[in-house]
Design a protein around this motif. Structure first.
Motif, PDB file in Angstrom:
ATOM      1  N   PRO A 133      -6.474   7.596  -2.032  1.00 46.10           N
ATOM      2  CA  PRO A 133      -6.680   7.650  -3.490  1.00 46.10           C
ATOM      3  C   PRO A 133      -5.867   8.785  -4.112  1.00 46.10           C
ATOM      4  O   PRO A 133      -5.866   9.902  -3.590  1.00 46.10           O
ATOM      5  N   LEU A 134      -5.205   8.508  -5.223  1.00 40.20           N
ATOM      6  CA  LEU A 134      -4.379   9.527  -5.889  1.00 40.20           C
ATOM      7  C   LEU A 134      -5.219  10.731  -6.317  1.00 40.20           C
ATOM      8  O   LEU A 134      -4.722  11.858  -6.370  1.00 40.20           O
ATOM      9  N   ILE A 135      -6.512  10.493  -6.593  1.00 39.23           N
ATOM     10  CA  ILE A 135      -7.386  11.581  -7.049  1.00 39.23           C
ATOM     11  C   ILE A 135      -7.494  12.696  -6.001  1.00 39.23           C
ATOM     12  O   ILE A 135      -7.825  13.839  -6.324  1.00 39.23           O
ATOM     13  N   ALA A 136      -7.172  12.377  -4.733  1.00 38.65           N
ATOM     14  CA  ALA A 136      -7.287  13.380  -3.656  1.00 38.65           C
ATOM     15  C   ALA A 136      -6.024  14.231  -3.522  1.00 38.65           C
ATOM     16  O   ALA A 136      -5.990  15.145  -2.702  1.00 38.65           O
ATOM     17  N   PHE A 137      -5.001  13.946  -4.326  1.00 42.94           N
ATOM     18  CA  PHE A 137      -3.752  14.707  -4.198  1.00 42.94           C
ATOM     19  C   PHE A 137      -3.821  15.989  -5.037  1.00 42.94           C
ATOM     20  O   PHE A 137      -4.546  16.044  -6.031  1.00 42.94           O
ATOM     21  N   PRO A 138      -3.070  17.010  -4.614  1.00 40.64           N
ATOM     22  CA  PRO A 138      -3.141  18.298  -5.301  1.00 40.64           C
ATOM     23  C   PRO A 138      -2.915  18.156  -6.799  1.00 40.64           C
ATOM     24  O   PRO A 138      -1.989  17.471  -7.236  1.00 40.64           O
ATOM     25  N   GLY A 139      -3.800  18.789  -7.557  1.00 42.17           N
ATOM     26  CA  GLY A 139      -3.668  18.794  -9.019  1.00 42.17           C
ATOM     27  C   GLY A 139      -4.239  17.571  -9.701  1.00 42.17           C
ATOM     28  O   GLY A 139      -4.246  17.499 -10.938  1.00 42.17           O
ATOM     29  N   MET A 140      -4.736  16.559  -8.921  1.00 42.29           N
ATOM     30  CA  MET A 140      -5.133  15.278  -9.533  1.00 42.29           C
ATOM     31  C   MET A 140      -6.644  15.145  -9.764  1.00 42.29           C
ATOM     32  O   MET A 140      -7.081  14.239 -10.476  1.00 42.29           O
ATOM     33  N   ARG A 141      -7.438  16.032  -9.153  1.00 41.12           N
ATOM     34  CA  ARG A 141      -8.895  15.851  -9.203  1.00 41.12           C
ATOM     35  C   ARG A 141      -9.432  15.791 -10.636  1.00 41.12           C
ATOM     36  O   ARG A 141     -10.350  15.025 -10.938  1.00 41.12           O
ATOM     37  N   GLU A 142      -8.861  16.611 -11.537  1.00 42.88           N
ATOM     38  CA  GLU A 142      -9.351  16.685 -12.918  1.00 42.88           C
ATOM     39  C   GLU A 142      -8.613  15.726 -13.850  1.00 42.88           C
ATOM     40  O   GLU A 142      -8.933  15.649 -15.027  1.00 42.88           O
ATOM     41  N   ARG A 143      -7.548  15.055 -13.337  1.00 44.59           N
ATOM     42  CA  ARG A 143      -6.732  14.231 -14.235  1.00 44.59           C
ATOM     43  C   ARG A 143      -6.583  12.790 -13.748  1.00 44.59           C
ATOM     44  O   ARG A 143      -5.592  12.127 -14.060  1.00 44.59           O
ATOM     45  N   THR A 144      -7.547  12.322 -12.966  1.00 41.04           N
ATOM     46  CA  THR A 144      -7.475  10.948 -12.453  1.00 41.04           C
ATOM     47  C   THR A 144      -8.735  10.169 -12.820  1.00 41.04           C
ATOM     48  O   THR A 144      -9.847  10.690 -12.693  1.00 41.04           O
ATOM     49  N   VAL A 145      -8.521   8.940 -13.263  1.00 38.55           N
ATOM     50  CA  VAL A 145      -9.627   7.996 -13.407  1.00 38.55           C
ATOM     51  C   VAL A 145      -9.470   6.992 -12.276  1.00 38.55           C
ATOM     52  O   VAL A 145      -8.459   6.297 -12.190  1.00 38.55           O
ATOM     53  N   LYS A 146     -10.462   6.945 -11.402  1.00 37.66           N
ATOM     54  CA  LYS A 146     -10.402   6.049 -10.243  1.00 37.66           C
ATOM     55  C   LYS A 146     -11.273   4.831 -10.533  1.00 37.66           C
ATOM     56  O   LYS A 146     -12.460   4.975 -10.832  1.00 37.66           O
ATOM     57  N   ILE A 147     -10.672   3.645 -10.433  1.00 40.26           N
ATOM     58  CA  ILE A 147     -11.391   2.406 -10.770  1.00 40.26           C
ATOM     59  C   ILE A 147     -11.558   1.538  -9.521  1.00 40.26           C
ATOM     60  O   ILE A 147     -10.591   1.299  -8.790  1.00 40.26           O
ATOM     61  N   VAL A 199       0.877  -1.167   0.000  1.00 38.87           N
ATOM     62  CA  VAL A 199       0.000   0.000   0.000  1.00 38.87           C
ATOM     63  C   VAL A 199       0.917   1.220   0.000  1.00 38.87           C
ATOM     64  O   VAL A 199       1.733   1.390   0.907  1.00 38.87           O
ATOM     65  N   LEU A 200       0.818   2.057  -1.029  1.00 38.36           N
ATOM     66  CA  LEU A 200       1.807   3.128  -1.191  1.00 38.36           C
ATOM     67  C   LEU A 200       1.686   4.183  -0.100  1.00 38.36           C
ATOM     68  O   LEU A 200       0.583   4.614   0.235  1.00 38.36           O
ATOM     69  N   PRO A 201       2.824   4.637   0.435  1.00 43.75           N
ATOM     70  CA  PRO A 201       2.801   5.736   1.396  1.00 43.75           C
ATOM     71  C   PRO A 201       2.508   7.066   0.695  1.00 43.75           C
ATOM     72  O   PRO A 201       2.732   7.201  -0.513  1.00 43.75           O
ATOM     73  N   ASP A 202       2.044   8.047   1.477  1.00 43.23           N
ATOM     74  CA  ASP A 202       1.650   9.344   0.905  1.00 43.23           C
ATOM     75  C   ASP A 202       2.775   9.986   0.102  1.00 43.23           C
ATOM     76  O   ASP A 202       2.529  10.610  -0.923  1.00 43.23           O
ATOM     77  N   GLU A 203       4.019   9.844   0.587  1.00 45.21           N
ATOM     78  CA  GLU A 203       5.106  10.551  -0.114  1.00 45.21           C
ATOM     79  C   GLU A 203       5.299  10.014  -1.530  1.00 45.21           C
ATOM     80  O   GLU A 203       5.604  10.776  -2.451  1.00 45.21           O
ATOM     81  N   ASP A 204       5.086   8.718  -1.736  1.00 47.31           N
ATOM     82  CA  ASP A 204       5.218   8.157  -3.091  1.00 47.31           C
ATOM     83  C   ASP A 204       4.071   8.638  -3.977  1.00 47.31           C
ATOM     84  O   ASP A 204       4.263   8.951  -5.161  1.00 47.31           O
ATOM     85  N   LEU A 205       2.870   8.699  -3.395  1.00 47.67           N
ATOM     86  CA  LEU A 205       1.719   9.174  -4.170  1.00 47.67           C
ATOM     87  C   LEU A 205       1.913  10.643  -4.536  1.00 47.67           C
ATOM     88  O   LEU A 205       1.625  11.059  -5.673  1.00 47.67           O
ATOM     89  N   ALA A 206       2.429  11.440  -3.585  1.00 45.82           N
ATOM     90  CA  ALA A 206       2.656  12.858  -3.854  1.00 45.82           C
ATOM     91  C   ALA A 206       3.693  13.033  -4.964  1.00 45.82           C
ATOM     92  O   ALA A 206       3.546  13.900  -5.835  1.00 45.82           O
ATOM     93  N   LEU A 207       4.705  12.190  -4.962  1.00 39.84           N
ATOM     94  CA  LEU A 207       5.735  12.259  -6.003  1.00 39.84           C
ATOM     95  C   LEU A 207       5.124  11.953  -7.374  1.00 39.84           C
ATOM     96  O   LEU A 207       5.367  12.668  -8.361  1.00 39.84           O
ATOM     97  N   LEU A 208       4.315  10.915  -7.423  1.00 39.50           N
ATOM     98  CA  LEU A 208       3.694  10.556  -8.700  1.00 39.50           C
ATOM     99  C   LEU A 208       2.746  11.663  -9.169  1.00 39.50           C
ATOM    100  O   LEU A 208       2.715  12.008 -10.361  1.00 39.50           O
ATOM    101  N   ALA A 209       1.994  12.233  -8.226  1.00 38.89           N
ATOM    102  CA  ALA A 209       1.082  13.342  -8.578  1.00 38.89           C
ATOM    103  C   ALA A 209       1.885  14.505  -9.157  1.00 38.89           C
ATOM    104  O   ALA A 209       1.475  15.111 -10.166  1.00 38.89           O
ATOM    105  N   GLU A 210       3.017  14.789  -8.571  1.00 38.52           N
ATOM    106  CA  GLU A 210       3.872  15.881  -9.065  1.00 38.52           C
ATOM    107  C   GLU A 210       4.255  15.626 -10.536  1.00 38.52           C
ATOM    108  O   GLU A 210       4.184  16.530 -11.370  1.00 38.52           O
ATOM    109  N   PHE A 211       4.621  14.394 -10.857  1.00 42.49           N
ATOM    110  CA  PHE A 211       4.994  14.070 -12.245  1.00 42.49           C
ATOM    111  C   PHE A 211       3.788  14.159 -13.188  1.00 42.49           C
ATOM    112  O   PHE A 211       3.921  14.589 -14.329  1.00 42.49           O
TER     113      PHE A 211
END
Ligand code: PMP
Ligand code: GLN
Length: 394
Positions: free
Chosen positions: A211-225, A173-185
């Motif tokens: 969920p990655l969709i909750a990270f900054p900048g991701m709300r409009e660019r995430t498909v959550k399945i 289960v990914l930690p927040d810092e990894d999700l934040a890094l991916l969101a940044e990219f």
């Protein structure tokens, strides 16, 4: 004439190992499914909906009651603010949601960042949609990615990234810092994230799925399945959810309408009821599975196996060299099912390039007696492997 992308493929590893298990009468700790029948109240609702409910085509985007229930569930469980009318589509399993995402969002020549080990459906569907997979190679024991790995994978042609979290087959289960890094990219490259979160409710102990969709900048660019099959331990039901901002949902719905168009209304009604009446299910179900994980882990360790930690999913991984086993994962798994009567999944099947060949995946969503017998048979497989004539002497 056949299509080379698909006709060149082998039968999926799940079907191959389950087929061998059926043919040999082996215990099946390979393919991921619980061996109990699933929550009776939800099954009773489905039966009632078949007998007394509506059995004609439901609306293309799904039954309103289920779309509302999905949005309400994610508001409660993950603090999301999904609009059920413009942001939720019901699909025939997560598999169809993945197909709709890839066919709906990829243009010929787009690059798609995919982490290995990957769920086996991703690459054939991405290629069929015209995408070019850019693989990020994760390795045991931690299976994490870092900035340098993402820098090597993302380019100006990156259109999508596919994230499976919690991850099958690793149990990470990914930690927040990894999700934040991916969101940044994703934000920096204007990429869309397709997040396969089917295991979101199957998370143990202190681990938390975000969920990655909750990270900054991701709300409009995430498909959550998501998948009701995993949420309720009813893997054959194939009721999935696609959640995304309206512009993405529009594109996905256009694809969905020509893939399956709809999903059985009776099962949709039962899942809607289940989400609204789950009670303590989402706390009790992972607790029971964690006990099964612990039972299998302890049994395997007693028999000399090196077991990697599992924070979520139905799976744990065994490190073969750490267990004294010198053969590759596929050879060991074939030996286990054919000679010792227990099926497992070789993790190399989830790689396309530079595979990790030292890990076997085991499914622990089984009754205690099945797990205990599975341990005995795996111990036998290990003995047979150690006794191979070509095994290097210590
Ligand atoms: N993604 C992952 C990571 C899975 O593990 C699975 C099934 N186990 C699926 C997708 C497919 O889900 P479904 O059965 O809802 O199509
Ligand atoms: N997702 C299940 C697993 O990982 C299998 C699904 C399938 O058989 N396609 O075991």
């Amino acid at each position: 004439m056949t299509n080379a992308i698909f006709s060149g493929l082998a039968t999926t590893i799940f079907e191959e190992m389950s087929g061998l298990a059926r043919a040999t009468g082996a215990i099946n700790l390979g393919q991921g499914f619980p061996d109990d029948p699933g929550p009776e109240a939800i099954r009773a609702k489905a039966a009632d909906a078949v007998l007394n409910g509506y059995n004609q085509y439901p609306p293309m985007a799904g039954l309103p009651e289920l779309r509302q229930a999905v949005a309400a569930h994610y508001a409660r469980a993950q603090g999301l603010d999904l609009d059920w009318q413009t942001e939720v589509t019901i699909t025939s399993g997560a598999t169809e949601a993945l197909a709709a995402s890839f066919l709906g969002l990829i243009e010929e020549g787009d690059e798609v960042v995919v982490f290995q080990p990957f769920y086996d459906a991703y690459l054939p569907l991405i290629r069929r949609a015209g995408g070019i997979p850019k693989l990020v190679n994760l390795k045991p024991p931690h299976w994490r990615f870092d900035r340098a790995m993402l820098e090597a994978a993302f380019t100006e042609r990156t259109r999508l990234v596919v994230l499976n979290d919690p991850m099958n087959p690793t149990g990470v289960v990914l930690p927040d810092e990894d999700l934040a890094l991916l969101a940044e990219f994703c934000v920096a490259h204007d990429a869309v994230a397709v997040c396969d979160e089917v295991w979101e409710q199957v998370v143990f102990g202190n681990a938390r799925h975000r969920p990655l969709i909750a990270f900054p900048g991701m709300r409009e660019r995430t498909v959550k399945i998501g998948s009701a099959g995993k949420m309720f331990g009813l893997t054959g039901w194939k009721v999935g959810y696609l959640c995304a901002a309206p512009a993405l949902t529009h594109a996905l719905a256009r694809t969905h309408q020509f893939l399956t168009f709809t999903t059985p209304p009776n099962l949709q009604a039962a899942v809607a009821w289940g989400l609204e009446n789950a009670g303590d299910w989402f706390a009790d179900m992972p607790r029971a599975l964690a006990a099964s994980r612990d039972r299998l882990t302890e049994g395997l360790r007693r028999e000399g196996f090196a077991v990697l930690p599992s924070q979520g999913t139905y799976f744990l991984c065994v490190d073969l060299p750490g267990s004294g086993i010198a053969e590759g994962d596929r050879d060991f798994c074939l030996r286990a099912v054919k000679a010792a009567g227990v099926a497992a999944i070789p993790v190399s099947a989830f790689y396309e390039a530079a595979p990790v060949t030292t890990i076997a995946r085991l499914c622990f969503s089984k009754a205690d007696a099945t797990l205990d017998e599975g341990v005995r048979r795996l111990a036998r497989a290990r003995e047979l492997s150690l006794a191979r004539p070509d095994f290097p002497s210590p």
